[in-house]
Design a protein around this motif. Structure first.
Motif, PDB file in Angstrom:
ATOM      1  N   VAL A   1       9.334  -5.461  -0.133  1.00 25.70           N
ATOM      2  CA  VAL A   1       7.916  -5.170  -0.336  1.00 25.70           C
ATOM      3  C   VAL A   1       7.737  -3.759  -0.885  1.00 25.70           C
ATOM      4  CG1 VAL A   1       5.724  -4.808   0.847  1.00 25.70           C
ATOM      5  CG2 VAL A   1       7.142  -6.778   1.440  1.00 25.70           C
TER       6      VAL A   1
ATOM      7  N   LEU B   1      13.066  -7.844   4.297  1.00 26.18           N
ATOM      8  CA  LEU B   1      11.740  -8.213   3.797  1.00 26.18           C
ATOM      9  C   LEU B   1      10.924  -6.967   3.468  1.00 26.18           C
ATOM     10  CD1 LEU B   1      10.400 -11.208   5.919  1.00 26.18           C
ATOM     11  CD2 LEU B   1      10.909 -11.117   3.478  1.00 26.18           C
ATOM     12  N   PHE B   2      10.946  -6.027   4.386  1.00 27.77           N
ATOM     13  CA  PHE B   2      10.173  -4.795   4.183  1.00 27.77           C
ATOM     14  C   PHE B   2      10.661  -4.011   2.968  1.00 27.77           C
ATOM     15  CE2 PHE B   2       8.610  -4.823   8.677  1.00 27.77           C
ATOM     16  CZ  PHE B   2       7.272  -4.793   8.337  1.00 27.77           C
TER      17      PHE B   2
ATOM     18  N   VAL C   1       6.395 -11.723   8.621  1.00 25.93           N
ATOM     19  CA  VAL C   1       7.065 -10.757   9.484  1.00 25.93           C
ATOM     20  C   VAL C   1       6.345 -10.647  10.822  1.00 25.93           C
ATOM     21  CG1 VAL C   1       7.604  -8.314   9.771  1.00 25.93           C
ATOM     22  CG2 VAL C   1       8.017  -9.424   7.569  1.00 25.93           C
TER      23      VAL C   1
ATOM     24  N   GLU D   1       1.447 -12.486  -2.723  1.00 23.29           N
ATOM     25  CA  GLU D   1       2.820 -12.718  -2.321  1.00 23.29           C
ATOM     26  C   GLU D   1       3.258 -11.703  -1.256  1.00 23.29           C
ATOM     27  OE1 GLU D   1       7.140 -12.476  -4.627  1.00 23.29           O
ATOM     28  OE2 GLU D   1       5.261 -11.746  -5.505  1.00 23.29           O
ATOM     29  N   LEU D   2       2.937 -10.412  -1.520  1.00 23.76           N
ATOM     30  CA  LEU D   2       3.299  -9.384  -0.543  1.00 23.76           C
ATOM     31  C   LEU D   2       2.582  -9.619   0.768  1.00 23.76           C
ATOM     32  CD1 LEU D   2       3.317  -6.195  -2.775  1.00 23.76           C
ATOM     33  CD2 LEU D   2       5.246  -7.532  -1.953  1.00 23.76           C
TER      34      LEU D   2
ATOM     35  N   LEU E   1       4.329 -12.168   2.730  1.00 21.95           N
ATOM     36  CA  LEU E   1       5.545 -11.611   3.326  1.00 21.95           C
ATOM     37  C   LEU E   1       5.221 -10.932   4.655  1.00 21.95           C
ATOM     38  CD1 LEU E   1       7.699  -9.986   0.496  1.00 21.95           C
ATOM     39  CD2 LEU E   1       8.279 -11.882   1.999  1.00 21.95           C
ATOM     40  N   PHE E   2       4.171 -10.131   4.636  1.00 26.95           N
ATOM     41  CA  PHE E   2       3.795  -9.409   5.858  1.00 26.95           C
ATOM     42  C   PHE E   2       3.410 -10.362   6.986  1.00 26.95           C
ATOM     43  CE2 PHE E   2       3.013  -5.377   3.460  1.00 26.95           C
ATOM     44  CZ  PHE E   2       3.882  -4.628   4.220  1.00 26.95           C
TER      45      PHE E   2
ATOM     46  N   LEU F   1      14.191  -9.141   8.765  1.00 25.74           N
ATOM     47  CA  LEU F   1      12.863  -8.543   8.658  1.00 25.74           C
ATOM     48  C   LEU F   1      12.930  -7.224   7.905  1.00 25.74           C
ATOM     49  CD1 LEU F   1      11.389  -9.239  12.193  1.00 25.74           C
ATOM     50  CD2 LEU F   1      10.940 -10.424  10.053  1.00 25.74           C
TER      51      LEU F   1
ATOM     52  N   LYS G   1       5.351  -1.297  -9.193  1.00 25.62           N
ATOM     53  CA  LYS G   1       3.972  -1.485  -9.670  1.00 25.62           C
ATOM     54  C   LYS G   1       3.269  -0.145  -9.864  1.00 25.62           C
ATOM     55  CE  LYS G   1       2.203  -5.942  -8.125  1.00 25.62           C
ATOM     56  NZ  LYS G   1       1.101  -6.578  -7.363  1.00 25.62           N
TER      57      LYS G   1
ATOM     58  N   GLN H   1       8.876  -3.460  -4.589  1.00 17.63           N
ATOM     59  CA  GLN H   1       7.965  -4.033  -5.580  1.00 17.63           C
ATOM     60  C   GLN H   1       6.729  -3.167  -5.776  1.00 17.63           C
ATOM     61  OE1 GLN H   1       6.993  -8.198  -5.389  1.00 17.63           O
ATOM     62  NE2 GLN H   1       8.884  -8.658  -4.295  1.00 17.63           N
ATOM     63  N   MET H   2       6.216  -2.648  -4.669  1.00 15.53           N
ATOM     64  CA  MET H   2       5.004  -1.835  -4.769  1.00 15.53           C
ATOM     65  C   MET H   2       5.281  -0.520  -5.496  1.00 15.53           C
ATOM     66  SD  MET H   2       2.914  -2.371  -1.306  1.00 15.53           S
ATOM     67  CE  MET H   2       1.793  -3.776  -1.205  1.00 15.53           C
TER      68      MET H   2
ATOM     69  N   SER I   1      -0.430  -7.654  -3.616  1.00 16.48           N
ATOM     70  CA  SER I   1      -0.480  -8.986  -4.212  1.00 16.48           C
ATOM     71  C   SER I   1      -0.488 -10.007  -3.086  1.00 16.48           C
ATOM     72  CB  SER I   1       0.727  -9.215  -5.096  1.00 16.48           C
ATOM     73  OG  SER I   1       1.876  -9.377  -4.293  1.00 16.48           O
TER      74      SER I   1
END
Lengths: 214, 214, 214, 214, 214, 214
Positions: free
Chosen positions: C95, C91-92, F95, F87-88, F91-92, C88, C102, C98-99, F85
């Motif tokens: 995220v 995963l965070f 989780v 996709e993100l 993901l959340f 987990l 961007k 990627q943000m 997005s």
């Protein structure tokens, strides 16, 4: 120029917090503190009267209500004692003094300036009313620091404040109202019982068991 | 004595609010402000470098990080300009200065005292780094006052602060980073669109009507 | 597009609280935490230098200042360890990563994108500066959890945090600055005396009695 | 039993907020409000004296200081007028009255009970002091509602409060202090200029352009 | 008139705090409390069903969701028991009742008035659902008071509340869900371990020493 | 393990704020939001029933009460749309899902696990109850964003939220309750009159002049 600025400044005192950043449980604004000090002074004056002293109520209320007004200009600065000094303290008083005067000359109509210069003057002189103010100011500070210690604030500053307040009060121990405070109020404050987490199991059991029989 | 006292003091800066009682929408602690100023200085230094200047990064970061540390001892006092004076301002600086020294001599081990006396010295000198600090400090203040004005705080103090900040920034208009700020950042700040209550009916209608056709 | 969005985001970090809902006594914003970590890293670097290491100050400050910037996009999530997992956590991180990218591509002018991609990269690598950041981040977390425990927050989460922080610091025990922390700072933190409610009667009596004689 | 309970109750008034949930910009505690009303009454009394009236200062201060003390027991309830009624209002007064008496008989020593029963009695009678209290109470309420409206609180309740306060003040328009308020204070309050977001571009341009010539 | 007023009132319940001025560690709004009571009632109902009772879920949810709605008009008044009385309590209920009716007749369309008069009626009757509500309301109050006591709030009011809540729950001890609560939930609540300041030295030493060997 | 952990978690939802750092005027906890959504769903369901639909109340209440419970583990993350997005977002959700399951298996007794797995499942399916939940969730969000815009929060995020909420509601425009909302509630919300600072002079004059004649 105008009294409107003065009335508006009262609301600034509501948002000015004492010892900023130090109280963890209950914040105290300068406005609230002034209210409490005036109420305490009212009681202290009443005790004095009961014991035969003559109280100039107009003077007592004026002193109590206005005693922290100049903090409007500098905030409430409570530097830990160890880094401060008398000299620094005098510097601050000077600053507050000058700003207060500037404010009065700028905002008050001429005919009220003298009155307010007088009202915003340091009130803790050696009249009975000045002494009651000095005591009442410290009684509230004692309560404020007690409130933090009792709830578990570990900051040593509050023990310093507690001790310093009590010592100042004792300087006026010849006053009837100080005697009253020491004998009839302080013990009740210290005797405040309070429940511990560890008592809860016992209380709970008593209630649950006591109920079983019913 | 000890660095523990110094580390603990950092957390006091988190609870020390700027212009106590004045910000109605977003409070700013001295710690947060110092962070933002350092981040802004980082960007400003980067712009300077891009334009060929040599930046002493160690010095820039030290100046930005520490520039308000002495407020630990006096709080952040922002007396409305009309009641203050240069003389009073000097008095305060003196007080802060003395207390900062006392603190260093008391809490820091001998071998680190010189370093920290230097770090806590007024950083806004006429080196490039000193000028970037002066600019970055005012850029953050500009943003803080803009944030209040934009949300509707009617207190004239914020217009005073806005104007004073901008004027100070302009004193450094020969710096590449100030040019960048004036040409590329300030216009975006001022162009921030914002929705009015009265726009809501129009927006709502558009959405509801647009949907009808679908 | 624009640096204005970046400057504005700094103020969002002021309002982003760490472990939302968990701290009962003192909240800590991401901005404040970043400030404290950078100040601690400054001291730690200074100790390293005194002990003969060479510190890349530019790198150290960049790492410390920016290490939590990506929380802008996801907040500070501190799920009790027992419900979380490495998977987990990864995963965070993904995220956030990627943000952040961007954001940089969208808001920064082209010539500054590379620099900021680098600055917002995970800083806890195995350079001396990366290790000082890892230590300083945990020292501040240790202080934050100590502050809650000391004031009486019974939430076991803070014991978990305290232990985990200390263990991480100990992984770097070969650093001179960690030795300094363990020997000269931690003991002072643990030795903090604090007054108990039950001490107040004793203190009060001493003062009152001591005063009687005078 | 004891005055300690009374002193402690003062701190409860600090945490009792007026119109709970309604003020969005500045909360006002019962303690702060009482302070402001007493300060306003002090000024109003001073105006009356200047105009030849005789003010019983002891009575005026007692009335102003204590006028909301009974809210300790019921909180400050400000139900929107449309759902309330005179009958309900009377019910509340009755409740407050009874609880106040219970409190005095329980906590005050016998020799002070009469004095405090008198002090906590409704103070807005038709003496000059009672009228000054009625006016001062509404002047503060006018300022409180003005503060919200001016900052953009759209809640119609504040317009109701503003209007109702002004109407009550006007019922005492024969008092010199009300004349003073209407002629010298109210216009300044209404004339408060305040900066609009849209003014910022203009101000900014003026400063930037004005600076170019220099 | 309109349901808009009703929807808007829900947000007022978010800002209405329970026992105003008493909770020092965690405030509880009427909206939050209603949510928690409904969630607890959901679990309690589930336990009842598991034990063979038939639950009218529609009724249970209606009772739980709406049980404190009338506080919208009077706030949450929790006068220390010693100054209150049954008679005063009845007076308040009457006031709330009348205001709730006025609100419904004024704001709800005719066809929904009967339904909401029913929904806002006192829900703690002697149906199974009424009893589950009575229990769930007190379970949440028990947790709220436990939270304060556990964190060190010395206010005796919370012991009173804790005891009174537990006693009320015990009145329904014949319910399966109360048995479940007493046997499976309450012990876990009381067994909550919590770290003491004094444990920290020990924990720290263990970690530091344990690490030395590695 | 235990339901005590579950009951305790409800209080964590009280301290978890929606869109942390974004609301400037009124914060909304996850607990309060869940309460409001359930109350709105109650009204919406009632409208559906009046129009002949059959409502499964047990299901509706379960969906509404629990729809944001999994935020317990991740907080409420409202990243500005432009940096997020699908996709993100997925993901959340993943989780949250996994943590919720871990929590149930760890804390709930075996016989209640299935029931709570079901209750904490995503409720916005295409049953009538799922649709009412989807609508009610957005109605509350619409009110929350309206509240900020109306008070002057210039953050464009709230216009985005307002528009997105309204668009989602319109996707369900075939429901009777959505028709009711669009025709009978939304217009009242948009028609909310509110007083401007500039109206105050006029109002004041009217009152003062109107009074002169009397």
């Amino acid at each position: 120029m105008g009294i409107h600025q003065y009335f508006k400044s009262l609301s600034d005192l509501e948002k000015l917090y004492r010892c900023p950043g130090k109280f963890k449980f209950e914040d105290h604004s300068v406005a609230s503190h002034s209210f409490k000090v005036t109420k305490i002074a009212q009681f202290m004056g009443t005790v004095e009267e009961k014991h035969g002293s003559q109280v100039n109520w107009k003077s007592l209320y004026e002193k109590a209500l206005n005693h922290d007004y100049p903090e409007l200009f500098t905030g409430d600065i409570k530097t830990p004692v160890k880094y401060a000094s008398d000299e620094l303290h005098d510097l601050f008083s000077q600053v507050e003094d000058q700003m207060t005067k500037k404010f009065i000359y700028r905002e008050f109509p001429k005919e009220y300036q003298e009155i307010y210069l007088e009202r915003f003057r340091e009130g803790k002189d050696d009249t009975l009313e000045g002494m009651i103010l000095a005591v009442s100011d410290k009684v509230d500070l004692l309560y404020e620091s007690f409130g933090e210690i009792q709830k578990g604030n570990p900051e040593p500053l509050f023990q310093e404040i507690y001790e310093e307040s009590l010592k100042t009060i004792l300087q006026f121990k010849d006053l009837a109202c100080v005697q009253y405070f020491l004998n009839d109020v302080l013990p009740d404050m210290l005797n405040e019982k309070f429940i511990e987490h560890s008592d809860l199991s016992f209380i709970t059991e008593s209630i649950v068991d006591g109920n079983k029989g019913s």
